[in-house]
Write a protein that holds these residues in place. Structure first.
Motif, short mmCIF file in Angstrom:
data_model
loop_
_atom_site.label_atom_id
_atom_site.label_comp_id
_atom_site.label_asym_id
_atom_site.label_seq_id
_atom_site.Cartn_x
_atom_site.Cartn_y
_atom_site.Cartn_z
N ASP A 1 18.66 22.66 -140.50
CA ASP A 1 17.69 23.65 -140.92
C ASP A 1 18.34 25.03 -140.99
O ASP A 1 19.57 25.18 -140.86
CB ASP A 1 16.49 23.64 -139.98
N ALA A 2 17.52 26.07 -141.17
CA ALA A 2 18.05 27.42 -141.32
C ALA A 2 18.80 27.88 -140.08
O ALA A 2 19.83 28.56 -140.18
CB ALA A 2 16.91 28.38 -141.65
N ALA A 3 18.30 27.49 -138.89
CA ALA A 3 18.99 27.88 -137.65
C ALA A 3 20.35 27.20 -137.54
O ALA A 3 21.33 27.82 -137.11
CB ALA A 3 18.12 27.52 -136.45
N ALA A 4 20.42 25.92 -137.94
CA ALA A 4 21.70 25.20 -137.91
C ALA A 4 22.67 25.83 -138.89
O ALA A 4 23.87 25.99 -138.59
CB ALA A 4 21.48 23.73 -138.24
N ARG A 5 22.19 26.20 -140.06
CA ARG A 5 23.06 26.83 -141.05
C ARG A 5 23.57 28.18 -140.55
O ARG A 5 24.75 28.52 -140.72
CB ARG A 5 22.32 27.00 -142.38
N THR B 1 25.06 19.25 -149.18
CA THR B 1 24.51 20.15 -150.20
C THR B 1 23.89 21.40 -149.58
O THR B 1 23.86 22.46 -150.22
CB THR B 1 23.49 19.41 -151.08
N ALA B 2 23.41 21.31 -148.34
CA ALA B 2 22.90 22.50 -147.67
C ALA B 2 24.00 23.53 -147.45
O ALA B 2 23.75 24.74 -147.45
CB ALA B 2 22.26 22.12 -146.34
N PHE C 1 34.57 18.43 -148.19
CA PHE C 1 33.75 18.82 -149.33
C PHE C 1 34.11 20.24 -149.79
O PHE C 1 34.25 21.15 -148.96
CB PHE C 1 32.26 18.81 -148.96
N LEU C 2 34.22 20.42 -151.09
CA LEU C 2 34.41 21.74 -151.68
C LEU C 2 33.33 21.99 -152.73
O LEU C 2 32.90 21.06 -153.42
CB LEU C 2 35.77 21.85 -152.39
N SER C 3 32.90 23.23 -152.84
CA SER C 3 32.06 23.60 -153.98
C SER C 3 32.96 23.71 -155.21
O SER C 3 34.13 24.13 -155.12
CB SER C 3 31.34 24.92 -153.72
N VAL C 4 32.41 23.33 -156.35
CA VAL C 4 33.17 23.45 -157.60
C VAL C 4 33.51 24.92 -157.86
O VAL C 4 34.59 25.24 -158.37
CB VAL C 4 32.37 22.84 -158.76
N GLU C 5 32.61 25.82 -157.48
CA GLU C 5 32.85 27.25 -157.67
C GLU C 5 34.12 27.69 -156.97
O GLU C 5 34.93 28.44 -157.52
CB GLU C 5 31.65 28.04 -157.14
N LEU C 6 34.33 27.23 -155.74
CA LEU C 6 35.54 27.60 -155.00
C LEU C 6 36.77 27.00 -155.65
O LEU C 6 37.78 27.68 -155.86
CB LEU C 6 35.43 27.12 -153.55
N ALA C 7 36.71 25.70 -155.97
CA ALA C 7 37.88 25.00 -156.51
C ALA C 7 38.36 25.63 -157.81
O ALA C 7 39.57 25.82 -158.01
CB ALA C 7 37.54 23.53 -156.73
#
Length: 285
Positions: free
Chosen positions: A3-7, A85-86, A199-205
């Motif tokens: 959740d938001a606290a974990a993030r 995905t979070a 896992f990588l975001s495509v934006e970063l890669a």
């Protein structure tokens, strides 16, 4: 679960422990998958070490490329992918998958390191999935909280106060690929197997020119192959649906094994980890 606290905790500390993330039936299938792979002289794509019982396997790479792609199911589990995905968003891919295996007496530590140094323009993280317990004082993973946000040499980060994160079989730990972490050898338990998904975001890669579009799209195919594998092997089971474009719709007309063979025919070279080769014991906070 995330959740938001974990993030917020993950963003600030650089890691998060997620108890009981792996469903028990999946945990048992993964344990069965490893059984034939722990024979040191018969397994490719592995690292071995000496132990009191002889040669033992300590690392296994390319886990989705074996004849039995059982770990591929992980990429189709909502429990796993909802966390992924979070953190990274829907447009993500798995850059590599491997296992770290600790054996009693193999005297093999994991030195302080960062998985991948990058410009922090977008998220990336590693998820460790525990098939066995990691007990306190028994080589459990250690992190330097907040070190993913500090621009210092890795050996300097390793001298900062650290925390140990014990885990139980079925748990997961997610950590930023820039956070400093390590673990000591294990002496008590006989065996500990941990699967790592990076896992990588495509934006970063693409934005930081870490990988090409062709390399990214080739690895993105794994998400769609995993969905097919899960639906074929666990009919009626909950299944994650990727919220991105299928990079190769022609894969749908081929078997999962054929698709995996094609993906791994064009191997991706991960960026090297940033290690401290000084033997620095943890200063636990």
């Amino acid at each position: 679960m995330f959740d938001a606290a974990a993030r917020q905790s993950f963003d600030e500390q650089g890691f998060r422990h997620l108890p009981g993330l792996i469903p028990p039936p999946v945990l048992e299938r993964l344990r069965a998958f490893f059984a034939p792979l722990l024979v040191a002289d018969r397994v490719p794509n592995k690292a071995v070490a000496q132990s009191p019982e002889g040669k033992v396997v300590t690392n296994l790479g390319r886990l989705f490329a074996w004849g039995d792609p059982a770990p591929l199911e992980l990429l189709a589990l909502p429990e796993i992918m909802d966390v992924a995905t979070a953190i990274c968003g829907d447009d993500l891919f798995v850059v590599q998958e491997f296992a770290v295996i600790k054996n009693r007496g193999d005297a093999t530590p994991v030195l302080w390191h960062q998985d991948m140094v990058h410009g922090r323009s977008a998220p990336c993280f590693a998820m460790g999935l525990y098939l066995d317990d990691a007990e306190p004082g028994e080589g459990a993973l250690r992190f330097v909280p907040g070190s993913h946000l500090i621009d210092e040499p890795i050996c300097d980060l390793a001298r900062r106060p650290a925390v140990e994160v014990p885990s139980k079989a079925g748990d997961a730990i997610v950590h930023d690929m820039m956070v400093a972490h390590s673990s000591e050898p294990m002496e008590g338990n006989a065996l500990r197997r941990v699967i790592y998904l990076e896992f990588l975001s495509v934006e970063l890669a693409l934005g930081e020119a870490i990988y090409t579009r062709e390399e990214v799209d080739n690895r993105r195919r794994l998400l769609f192959a995993a969905r097919r594998y899960r639906r074929e092997t666990v009919p009626g089971g909950n299944c994650f649906k990727p919220r991105q474009r299928d990079p190769n719709p022609r894969d749908r007309r081929r078997s999962v094994h054929e698709v995996l063979a094609d993906i791994y025919a064009a191997p991706l070279q991960p960026r090297a980890a940033n290690y401290c080769f000084d033997r620095i014991p943890a200063t636990l906070a």
